[in-house]
Design a protein around this motif. Structure first.
Motif, mmCIF file in Angstrom:
data_model
loop_
_atom_site.group_PDB
_atom_site.id
_atom_site.type_symbol
_atom_site.label_atom_id
_atom_site.label_comp_id
_atom_site.label_asym_id
_atom_site.label_seq_id
_atom_site.Cartn_x
_atom_site.Cartn_y
_atom_site.Cartn_z
ATOM 1 N N MET A 1 47.313 -30.801 30.969
ATOM 2 C CA MET A 1 46.386 -29.663 30.932
ATOM 3 C C MET A 1 46.430 -28.888 32.247
ATOM 4 O O MET A 1 46.389 -27.661 32.252
ATOM 5 N N LEU A 2 46.503 -29.621 33.351
ATOM 6 C CA LEU A 2 46.571 -28.959 34.659
ATOM 7 C C LEU A 2 47.851 -28.123 34.767
ATOM 8 O O LEU A 2 47.805 -26.970 35.219
ATOM 9 N N GLU A 3 48.964 -28.679 34.359
ATOM 10 C CA GLU A 3 50.233 -27.941 34.436
ATOM 11 C C GLU A 3 50.174 -26.661 33.603
ATOM 12 O O GLU A 3 50.618 -25.603 34.049
ATOM 13 N N ARG A 4 49.645 -26.757 32.382
ATOM 14 C CA ARG A 4 49.537 -25.559 31.523
ATOM 15 C C ARG A 4 48.599 -24.531 32.158
ATOM 16 O O ARG A 4 48.912 -23.341 32.203
ATOM 17 N N ALA A 5 47.442 -25.007 32.633
ATOM 18 C CA ALA A 5 46.483 -24.091 33.255
ATOM 19 C C ALA A 5 47.077 -23.473 34.513
ATOM 20 O O ALA A 5 46.926 -22.269 34.766
ATOM 21 N N TRP A 6 47.765 -24.281 35.316
ATOM 22 C CA TRP A 6 48.381 -23.782 36.554
ATOM 23 C C TRP A 6 49.401 -22.696 36.233
ATOM 24 O O TRP A 6 49.404 -21.643 36.867
ATOM 25 N N SER A 7 50.254 -22.958 35.250
ATOM 26 C CA SER A 7 51.282 -21.978 34.880
ATOM 27 C C SER A 7 50.673 -20.688 34.362
ATOM 28 O O SER A 7 51.098 -19.595 34.729
ATOM 29 N N SER A 8 49.654 -20.814 33.526
ATOM 30 C CA SER A 8 49.066 -19.609 32.935
ATOM 31 C C SER A 8 48.181 -18.847 33.921
ATOM 32 O O SER A 8 47.998 -17.642 33.772
ATOM 33 N N LYS A 9 47.632 -19.525 34.906
ATOM 34 C CA LYS A 9 46.705 -18.886 35.848
ATOM 35 C C LYS A 9 47.290 -18.710 37.251
ATOM 36 O O LYS A 9 46.559 -18.365 38.174
ATOM 37 N N LEU A 10 48.588 -18.918 37.402
ATOM 38 C CA LEU A 10 49.198 -18.834 38.732
ATOM 39 C C LEU A 10 49.000 -17.460 39.360
ATOM 40 O O LEU A 10 48.722 -17.351 40.556
ATOM 41 N N SER A 11 49.081 -16.423 38.559
ATOM 42 C CA SER A 11 48.877 -15.079 39.085
ATOM 43 C C SER A 11 47.460 -14.926 39.636
ATOM 44 O O SER A 11 47.249 -14.368 40.719
ATOM 45 N N ALA A 12 46.476 -15.420 38.893
ATOM 46 C CA ALA A 12 45.082 -15.341 39.345
ATOM 47 C C ALA A 12 44.871 -16.196 40.593
ATOM 48 O O ALA A 12 44.133 -15.796 41.512
ATOM 49 N N VAL A 13 45.523 -17.358 40.658
ATOM 50 C CA VAL A 13 45.422 -18.210 41.843
ATOM 51 C C VAL A 13 45.995 -17.476 43.051
ATOM 52 O O VAL A 13 45.391 -17.456 44.134
ATOM 53 N N ASN A 14 47.149 -16.830 42.861
ATOM 54 C CA ASN A 14 47.767 -16.033 43.940
ATOM 55 C C ASN A 14 46.814 -14.948 44.421
ATOM 56 O O ASN A 14 46.651 -14.741 45.627
ATOM 57 N N ASP A 15 46.232 -14.227 43.470
ATOM 58 C CA ASP A 15 45.292 -13.145 43.834
ATOM 59 C C ASP A 15 44.099 -13.688 44.606
ATOM 60 O O ASP A 15 43.667 -13.099 45.592
ATOM 61 N N THR A 16 43.581 -14.820 44.164
ATOM 62 C CA THR A 16 42.420 -15.411 44.838
ATOM 63 C C THR A 16 42.770 -15.869 46.250
ATOM 64 O O THR A 16 42.029 -15.612 47.196
#
Length: 187
Positions: free
Chosen positions: A169-184
């Motif tokens: 679940m973490l890997e899927r969430a990380w992949s799908s939200k990587l752009s948002a993590v970068n922005d944050t």
């Protein structure tokens, strides 16, 4: 004319010719010197222009190289921050005392009952074995699997499995939200 007068006339003519030759040689030397100085001035100017051009080109290349190096360093630093953030998330999720862990496991077990009807074995991650065993209901709890938490749901014949581990679940969430993590992290 006497021999002495003739010798004087010849000497005077020779001296006059010599003076004329010296004057011509001086004039030619001055002309050659002026031409050489003019040519040297042109060559110096051309060399200066070439040197200025090369210096400008080297300066551009140096600045471009420095920018590229800085960008590379920034990307490497960002990658390190992203990796550290991912590792921190993994550590948080792996913590048996993670807030909401029991509710998450309950939700996953409920989903698993809707997802897979029939005879399935629950293969828990060891840290969640006790909580999963309490809530497994009529499903058999098998051997432990590696992971941060959660479980793998597997058909008794091994033909189908559903990975419901926190890692997945973490890997899927990380992949799908990587752009948002970068922005944050980096704005």
């Amino acid at each position: 004319m006497t021999l002495e007068t003739l010798a004087k006339d010849i000497a005077a003519a020779a001296e006059s010719d010599a003076k004329a030759l010296v004057a011509d040689a001086k004039a030619e030397a001055e002309q050659l010197l002026a031409e050489a100085e003019a040519k040297a001035t042109v060559l110096r100017e051309e060399a200066k222009q070439r040197a200025d051009k090369e210096a400008t080109q080297i300066a551009r290349e140096t600045v471009a190289s420095a920018r590229q190096s800085n960008q590379k360093d920034i990307l490497i630093a960002r990658r390190k921050v992203l990796d550290a953030t991912y590792e921190a998330a993994k550590e948080h999720i792996a913590d048996p005392g993670m807030k909401g862990r029991a509710a998450l496991l309950k939700t996953l077990l409920s989903k698993s009952k809707k997802l897979a009807k029939g005879k399935y074995v629950i293969l828990p991650v060891e840290v969640d074995r006790a909580a999963i065993s309490k809530q497994a209901g009529d499903r058999k709890v098998g051997e432990s699997v590696d992971g941060l938490g959660g479980f793998v749901l597997e058909a008794e014949d091994g033909s189908i499995s559903f990975d419901m581990r926190f890692d997945n679940m973490l890997e899927r969430a990380w992949s799908s939200k990587l752009s948002a993590v970068n922005d944050t992290l980096f704005g």
